[in-house]
Write a protein that holds these residues in place. Structure first.
Motif, short mmCIF file in Angstrom:
data_model
loop_
_atom_site.label_atom_id
_atom_site.label_comp_id
_atom_site.label_asym_id
_atom_site.label_seq_id
_atom_site.Cartn_x
_atom_site.Cartn_y
_atom_site.Cartn_z
N ASN A 59 2.43 0.93 -4.18
CA ASN A 59 3.52 -0.45 -4.97
C ASN A 59 3.24 -1.58 -5.20
OD1 ASN A 59 5.02 -3.01 -3.71
ND2 ASN A 59 6.41 -2.50 -4.26
N ALA A 60 2.09 -2.34 -4.87
CA ALA A 60 0.85 -3.83 -5.43
C ALA A 60 0.48 -2.82 -7.14
CB ALA A 60 -0.41 -3.17 -4.89
N GLU A 61 0.57 -1.98 -7.57
CA GLU A 61 0.00 -1.69 -8.78
C GLU A 61 1.17 -1.12 -9.52
OE1 GLU A 61 -2.09 2.07 -9.44
OE2 GLU A 61 -1.97 2.53 -11.34
N ARG A 69 1.41 -0.91 -0.25
CA ARG A 69 0.13 0.16 0.37
C ARG A 69 0.57 1.66 0.22
NH1 ARG A 69 -3.33 -1.02 5.02
NH2 ARG A 69 -4.03 1.52 4.17
N GLN A 70 1.88 1.63 0.02
CA GLN A 70 3.43 2.72 0.01
C GLN A 70 2.68 2.98 -1.34
OE1 GLN A 70 4.16 -0.49 0.93
NE2 GLN A 70 6.04 -0.97 0.35
N TRP A 71 3.45 3.61 -1.53
CA TRP A 71 2.99 4.71 -2.83
C TRP A 71 4.31 4.99 -3.48
CZ3 TRP A 71 -1.11 6.02 -4.94
CH2 TRP A 71 -2.26 6.51 -4.49
N MET A 72 4.72 4.86 -4.44
CA MET A 72 5.82 5.35 -5.38
C MET A 72 5.63 6.12 -5.77
SD MET A 72 6.81 1.17 -6.33
CE MET A 72 8.41 1.29 -6.69
N SER A 73 6.36 7.15 -6.37
CA SER A 73 6.47 7.99 -6.91
C SER A 73 7.70 8.42 -8.22
CB SER A 73 6.43 9.86 -5.81
OG SER A 73 5.32 10.05 -5.60
#
Ligand SMILES: NC(=O)c1ccc[n+]([C@@H]2O[C@H](COP(=O)([O-])OP(=O)(O)OC[C@H]3O[C@@H](n4cnc5c(N)ncnc54)[C@H](OP(=O)(O)O)[C@@H]3O)[C@@H](O)[C@H]2O)c1
Length: 299
Positions: free
Chosen positions: A231-233, A193-197
């Motif tokens: 991260n999942a996406e 669920r953590q975001w990756m920019s």
């Protein structure tokens, strides 16, 4: 322009040097390995092994400061943390001392930072005005930025490059992920669920050129695409483009045990928006992840 660049031999630096040389600029690359500069940065790039070579009579129109020991490669011992700080903050302080001593000052300093500046912020949307975090990486970025901002006292325009995850086939995050994903071993990290920019290297280089040339641009800039993903996406998208499964996941406790404090780089994230760049009309050729990865995988 006559441009001095630190970290020019690195992943971002090599792409940037190529673009700067193509635009006809004269490049000097500060490197601990000057013999590699022509090969990595282009035959026309000159090497500088020490900042002592920047005497006050020597003039650069612009300075681009990207140098820094790789942050993810080694365990963050007290000694390693010191090396990470010195390679960025101490080097930037020395660079700004040279700026101060120069008889004719550069017009602009573009200096490195990272979206790690914001710390772990969950789902909060972060524009360029969001406050700094408190963890090691955040403090590293904040101090690195503050060291660069001292150049403003000498009437130098300073832009701070709060860099997202730069996607390039020749290294960095994507370079590391490709082999396991191709082997069908691509894995979500923790709960994913953590975001990756992220940002495509081509867009990154184009935006740096814009900051170099536009006198109106100053201060911090989120250097990441306008559509960050979880991260999942990211995992799903990369696996799909490679026609491989990605059912695996790396459990949080295992990553924390294996990597210690450094695991925060993988398990925590920032949902960053390049608000200032977009407001200034900055264009992204690759605004969404699938398009960016598709381009890189077919290079
Ligand atoms: N790539 C990313 O996704 C990303 C994301 C956020 C922030 N950043 C930051 O942006 C900067 C450039 O990134 P990159 O991926 O191009 O990095 P990189 O490939 O690791 O290259 C960094 C460069 O810094 C120089 N360097 C390393 N350790 C040094 C030291 N102890 N003293 C002086 N110079 C040193 C090296 O030049 P020589 O070996 O020639 O001396 C190297 O070419 C880095 O500071 C990085 O932290 C990168």
């Amino acid at each position: 322009m006559r441009i001095l660049i630190t970290g020019g031999t690195g992943l971002i630096g090599r792409h940037l040097c190529k673009a700067l040389l193509e635009e006809g600029h004269q490049l000097t690359v500060l490197s601990r390995h000057p013999e590699t500069v022509a090969v990595k940065c282009g035959a026309a790039a000159q090497a500088m092994i020490s900042l002592d070579e920047w005497q006050p009579e020597r003039f650069f129109d612009a300075v681009i400061n990207l140098a820094g020991e790789p942050i993810v490669d080694e365990h963050w011992s007290a000694r390693r943390k010191q090396v990470l700080r010195e390679s960025r903050i101490t080097l930037t302080e020395k660079l700004v001392q040279r700026v101060a001593a120069a008889k004719q000052k550069p017009k602009v300093l573009l200096s490195g930072s990272a979206i790690g500046y914001y710390g772990d912020r969950g789902d909060t949307e972060l524009d360029d005005a969001a406050p700094a975090g408190k963890d090691f990486a955040a403090k590293l970025c904040k101090d690195w930025e503050e060291a660069a901002l001292v150049a403003e006292k000498h009437a130098v325009r300073v832009c701070l490059l709060r860099t997202g995850l730069v996607l390039s086939k020749s290294g960095g995050l994507l370079g590391r992920m490709l082999l396991p994903f191709k082997l069908g071993l691509g894995a979500r990290l923790g709960d994913g669920r953590q975001w990756m920019s992220w940002i495509h290297i081509e867009d990154y280089v184009a935006l740096v050129l814009r900051l170099l040339n536009d006198d109106q641009m100053r201060g911090p800039f989120n250097m990441s695409a306008p559509q960050p993903v979880t991260n999942a996406e990211f995992t799903r998208t990369l696996a799909k483009l490679l026609h491989r499964p990605a059912f695996l996941f790396a459990p949080k406790p295992v990553l924390r045990l294996a990597m210690g404090e450094r695991a925060a780089l993988l398990l925590e994230g920032q949902r960053v928006f390049p608000a200032k760049l977009v407001a200034a009309g900055g264009q992204f050729k690759y605004p969404e992840l699938a398009g960016a990865l598709d381009d890189l995988l077919h290079q």
